[in-house]
Design an enzyme around this catalytic site. Structure first.
Site, PDB file in Angstrom:
ATOM      1  N   GLU A   1      13.277 -33.455   6.596  1.00  0.00           N
ATOM      2  CA  GLU A   1      14.511 -34.069   7.112  1.00  0.00           C
ATOM      3  C   GLU A   1      14.477 -34.263   8.627  1.00  0.00           C
ATOM      4  OE1 GLU A   1      14.148 -30.941   6.261  1.00  0.00           O
ATOM      5  OE2 GLU A   1      15.508 -29.601   7.344  1.00  0.00           O
TER       6      GLU A   1
ATOM      7  N   CYS B   1      12.648 -24.551   3.735  1.00  0.00           N
ATOM      8  CA  CYS B   1      12.573 -23.432   4.672  1.00  0.00           C
ATOM      9  C   CYS B   1      13.369 -22.238   4.141  1.00  0.00           C
ATOM     10  CB  CYS B   1      13.025 -23.890   6.048  1.00  0.00           C
ATOM     11  SG  CYS B   1      12.474 -22.797   7.361  1.00  0.00           S
TER      12      CYS B   1
ATOM     13  N   HIS C   1       9.975 -29.133   7.209  1.00  0.00           N
ATOM     14  CA  HIS C   1      11.264 -29.828   7.285  1.00  0.00           C
ATOM     15  C   HIS C   1      11.098 -31.352   7.252  1.00  0.00           C
ATOM     16  CE1 HIS C   1      13.848 -26.371   8.229  1.00  0.00           C
ATOM     17  NE2 HIS C   1      12.811 -25.880   8.860  1.00  0.00           N
TER      18      HIS C   1
END
Lengths: 233, 80
Positions: free
Chosen positions: A206, A87, A204
Site C-alpha cells: 500500500e 505487517c 507494505h
C-alpha cells in the site's frame, strides 16, 4: 470492491491502506473498530493493516487477534471471503490461527525500514493476478518481527501446495541468504491459507501505489484483487 | 491465591534475544555461561481458594493468550 479495514488501538497504517484501496477500486473502504462483532454487509475484502496493535504487548498481534471483530473475520474467511493482512496484520492473522506459523524477532535483532525486492511466485491467485509469475516488485518493509517460522511439516506443506506467494529476493529475482533480510524460513515474505483466500505478508504494497511515492509496484496486488472480484461477480 | 505462569520457547526455536543477552554476559566477563534462552513470567492473583479450579483457569489463560503454543511451552504453579 467493497473493503473493510480493521482498526485496533496502536494500528497506524490504516489510512495508507484505505487510500490504496480507494485508488484501486474507486470505493471508500469502511473502517471497522476492533470491538465490532460483525463486518459491514456486502464486504468483499477484509484488510488487517500494519502498525503496533496494543503496543506489541505480550507478542506482536496477540491481543488484537483475540478481539471481538476477529470472530467475525474468522466466519468471513471460513465462507471463503478474502482477507489481507499486512505487517502487524500478518502477525495478527498468525496469532488468530487464520494462517499457520509465527513471526519471530528479526534474526539480526534490528528494526528494518527500507525498500525490498519480492519475487511473485505465481500469478493465478486473487492476491497476485495483477503480476506475472516470477516478476520482481519493489515495496517497503518496516518491521522488527518479520522472521517467519513454522515447523518443518508446515513449511513442506506451504511449499508443496504453492502457498508461498511472495519471497524476499535480489533486484533480479534471485533468492539467497543475503537477500533474506529478516531470517525468515525459505525467505518467506507472504503466504496464503489452505483455501487460498487469506494472505499475510510483511511488506507494505500500500506504500508503493502512487508516483509521488517513487514507485508503484504495489498497485498490482490491489488491481489484481479488484479484477478477481469483478470476474467473480 | 498467588500463582505464576512461566512461558519459555520450545527447544529448537531460534531465540535471537537470548543470543544477544548471552553475548552481552560474555562481554561482561560473567564466567561459565553456556547459553541463554529468554522467556516470560506472569504473576497472577486469583480470587477463590480452590487449587484445582485455579490451575484449570491458569491453563486456559496460557492456552488462550499467554503462550503461543506453536513456539512456546508454559508451566503453571499455584503458589498458595
Amino acid at each position: 470492491m467493497k473493503s473493510a479495514v480493521l482498526v485496533f488501538p496502536g494500528i497506524n497504517r490504516e489510512r495508507d491502506m484505505a487510500r490504496a484501496l480507494k485508488l484501486a477500486s474507486g470505493h471508500e473502504p469502511k473502517m471497522v473498530w476492533h470491538a465490532e462483532t460483525s463486518l459491514p454487509n456486502g464486504t468483499d475484502l477484509v484488510v488487517v493493516p500494519g502498525g503496533f496493535s496494543y503496543g506489541d504487548y505480550l507478542r506482536c498481534g496477540a491481543i488484537a487477534a483475540r478481539s471481538p471483530v476477529m470472530d467475525a473475520v474468522r466466519d468471513f474467511a471460513a465462507k471463503g471471503g478474502l482477507v489481507l493482512g499486512v505487517c502487524n496484520g500478518f502477525q495478527i492473522l498468525c496469532e488468530s490461527g487464520l494462517l499457520p506459523g509465527v513471526l519471530m524477532r528479526n534474526a539480526r535483532l534490528k528494526f528494518i525500514c527500507r525498500d525490498v525486492h519480492l519475487r511473485v511466485e505465481r500469478s493465478d491467485t486473487p492476491f497476485t493476478r495483477g503480476y506475472n509469475a516470477g516478476q520482481v516488485i519493489r515495496v517497503p518493509v518496516a518491521h522488527g518481527e518479520g522472521n517467519y517460522e513454522a515447523d518443518e511439516e508446515t513449511l513442506e506443506r506451504l511449499e508443496g501446495d504453492g502457498r508461498v506467494l511472495y519471497r524476499y529476493c535480489s533486484a533480479d529475482g534471485v533468492v539467497a541468504e543475503n537477500t533474506n533480510l529478516n531470517g525468515a524460513a525459505h525467505s518467506i515474505a507472504g503466504i496464503v491459507s489452505e483455501r487460498g483466500n487469506v494472505l499475510g505478508m510483511m511488506p507494505h504494497p500500500e506504500n508503493h501505489v502512487e508516483d509521488i511515492m517513487g514507485c508503484t509496484d504495489g498497485r498490482g496486488l490491489f488491481a489484481g484483487l479488484v479484477a478477481h472480484l469483478e470476474r467473480a461477480a | 491465591m498467588k500463582a505464576r505462569v512461566t512461558v519459555t520457547l520450545k527447544n529448537g526455536i531460534l531465540d535471537p534475544q537470548g543470543k544477544a543477552i548471552e553475548g552481552a554476559l560474555k562481554s561482561l566477563g560473567v564466567d561459565g555461561v553456556a547459553s541463554v534462552r529468554q522467556g516470560k513470567v506472569f504473576d497472577i492473583e486469583l480470587a477463590g481458594a480452590d487449587k484445582a479450579k485455579a490451575e484449570a483457569a491458569l491453563r486456559e489463560a496460557a492456552d488462550k493468550l499467554l503462550a503461543n503454543t506453536v513456539i512456546e511451552n508454559y508451566r503453571v504453579e499455584v503458589l498458595g
